[in-house]
Write an enzyme that holds these catalytic residues in place. Structure first.
Site, PDB file in Angstrom:
ATOM      1  N   LYS A  42       4.826   7.090 -53.652  1.00  0.00           N
ATOM      2  CA  LYS A  42       4.986   8.543 -54.074  1.00  0.00           C
ATOM      3  C   LYS A  42       5.603   8.510 -55.630  1.00  0.00           C
ATOM      4  O   LYS A  42       6.435   8.958 -55.964  1.00  0.00           O
ATOM      5  CB  LYS A  42       5.983   9.162 -53.263  1.00  0.00           C
ATOM      6  CG  LYS A  42       6.057  10.622 -53.337  1.00  0.00           C
ATOM      7  CD  LYS A  42       4.695  11.386 -53.074  1.00  0.00           C
ATOM      8  CE  LYS A  42       4.710  12.941 -53.012  1.00  0.00           C
ATOM      9  NZ  LYS A  42       3.599  13.410 -52.821  1.00  0.00           N
ATOM     10  N   ASP A  74       1.507  11.228 -49.015  1.00  0.00           N
ATOM     11  CA  ASP A  74       0.698  12.466 -48.266  1.00  0.00           C
ATOM     12  C   ASP A  74      -0.746  12.518 -48.520  1.00  0.00           C
ATOM     13  O   ASP A  74      -1.332  12.617 -47.171  1.00  0.00           O
ATOM     14  CB  ASP A  74       1.194  13.546 -48.888  1.00  0.00           C
ATOM     15  CG  ASP A  74       1.161  13.585 -50.558  1.00  0.00           C
ATOM     16  OD1 ASP A  74       0.882  12.731 -51.125  1.00  0.00           O
ATOM     17  OD2 ASP A  74       1.258  14.466 -51.368  1.00  0.00           O
ATOM     18  N   ASP A 106       2.190   4.118 -37.425  1.00  0.00           N
ATOM     19  CA  ASP A 106       2.241   4.890 -36.100  1.00  0.00           C
ATOM     20  C   ASP A 106       0.812   5.707 -36.038  1.00  0.00           C
ATOM     21  O   ASP A 106       0.266   5.989 -34.748  1.00  0.00           O
ATOM     22  CB  ASP A 106       3.396   5.470 -35.658  1.00  0.00           C
ATOM     23  CG  ASP A 106       4.474   4.614 -35.178  1.00  0.00           C
ATOM     24  OD1 ASP A 106       4.145   3.486 -35.155  1.00  0.00           O
ATOM     25  OD2 ASP A 106       5.660   5.189 -34.783  1.00  0.00           O
TER      26      ASP A 106
END
Length: 352
Positions: free
Chosen positions: A186, A218, A246
């Site tokens: 990020k 994102d 995950d």
């Protein structure tokens, strides 16, 4: 060659038994196997989730195969005595900083994914997550603001050396696959991520055969759902890796199929020392019932064979046996089937 087996709690012993059967079938020459207690069972027997004798076994081994920890009966213990501390303690004491999580769509299981079958079919990604730094290990606490409000804080940080070593692990992994590495950060808003990106670019000069790209976290989360087939290897920090790995695991339909490796810098006579475990938990609700899917445990063994024992041919044999058993319709309850733990183990052994 020396392997330490730590079955742990819940379904851990059941799925470890199937991995042990696969090991026996492979009949590796000169193999020595230790077995120790971790987690809730270790607390009950030894008064601590990671007894010294278990830690000594791990240090003496070339690789560790870990089942699962977690016992509701231990939920009210002081935090340092809870079963989950066994995993954190092993990572810390053994210097395990790189988490490798492969997510591959097995043929015939595309309908199990939440994604469209034609999208899910393309999933074949390895996520390399840094394990020892980031916001999880930074300074943290509670304080009071000038206005009298409570304020929690967690400091995210990475040292250059921490980024460099995980970058090297990821580049080596990409070199052994399709030669593509995507670094996720990020950097548009976080100084920690800017350092991360700078070091990744610096390390890339040593791996001219690997194509490097960058993506904000994102966007990476969106792309894993929109077009997961574009990814080969992803490298990212602890927090982002926790979330993305995950997410990737559920894109393939079941966490009962996914293995993981935690690697360090220590080299053995055969490869890189590591600890290997399925990504699912101890599932106490089905423990002892013979319902657990052992395939993630067996695939974790394959990763151990590849990375810590240098036995690529045996690792491929195990992975192909699992894939063929799935293609033949031997499915556990997590995949909508009726096959039990031992039945799934039998099918893999037959393929071997």
């Amino acid at each position: 060659m020396k392997i330490a087996l730590f079955p742990g709690d819940g379904i851990g012993p059941e799925i470890m038994e199937q991995a042990r059967r696969v090991l026996a079938k492979l009949d590796l020459p000169g193999l020595v196997v230790f077995e120790g207690d971790v987690g809730g069972i270790a607390y009950k027997r030894h008064g601590h989730p990671l007894p010294q004798e278990t830690l000594d076994m791990a240090k003496a081994a070339d690789g560790v195969l870990f089942g699962a920890v977690g016992d509701p009966a231990c939920d009210n213990l002081e935090r340092h005595l809870r079963p989950e501390q066994a995993i954190l303690g092993l990572r810390s004491h053994l210097g395990l900083f790189a988490n490798l999580r492969p997510a591959t769509m097995f043929a015939g299981l595309e309908d199990m994914s939440a994604l469209k079958p034609e999208v899910a079919r393309e999933i074949d990604v390895l996520i390399v997550r840094e394990l020892n730094g980031d916001v999880y290990f930074g300074e943290k606490g509670m304080r009071t603001t000038k206005s009298g409000e409570r304020e929690g804080y967690d400091i995210m940080s990475y040292a250059e050396s921490e980024v460099r070593r995980i970058a090297q692990t990821a580049f080596r992994a990409a070199r052994g696959r399709k030669g593509r590495l995507c670094s996720v950060d990020k950097a548009n808003v976080l100084e920690t991520s800017q350092l991360w990106r700078d070091v990744i670019v610096d390390v890339s000069a040593d791996y001219p055969d690997v194509a490097l790209s960058h993506m904000y976290v994102d966007n990476a989360a969106m792309q894993l759902v929109r077009n997961p087939g574009q990814f080969d290897v992803i490298v990212t920090g602890n927090l982002f890796g926790d979330i993305l790995s995950d997410q990737a695991s559920m894109c393939v339909g079941s966490i009962g199929l996914l293995a993981s490796a935690a690697l360090g810098e220590r080299q053995t006579d055969y490869g890189t020392f590591g600890m290997y475990e399925p990504i699912h938990g101890s599932a106490p609700d089905i423990a002892g019932q013979g319902k657990a899917n052992p395939m993630a445990m067996i695939l974790s063994l394959a990763m151990l064979l590849r990375h810590s024992l240098g036995r690529e041919a045996d690792a491929l044999r195990v992975e192909k046996a699992v894939a063929q058993a799935l293609e033949d319709g031997v499915l556990g309850a997590d995949l909508g089937g009726t096959a039990g733990t031992a039945e799934i183990g039998n099918a893999v052994l037959e393929q071997l």
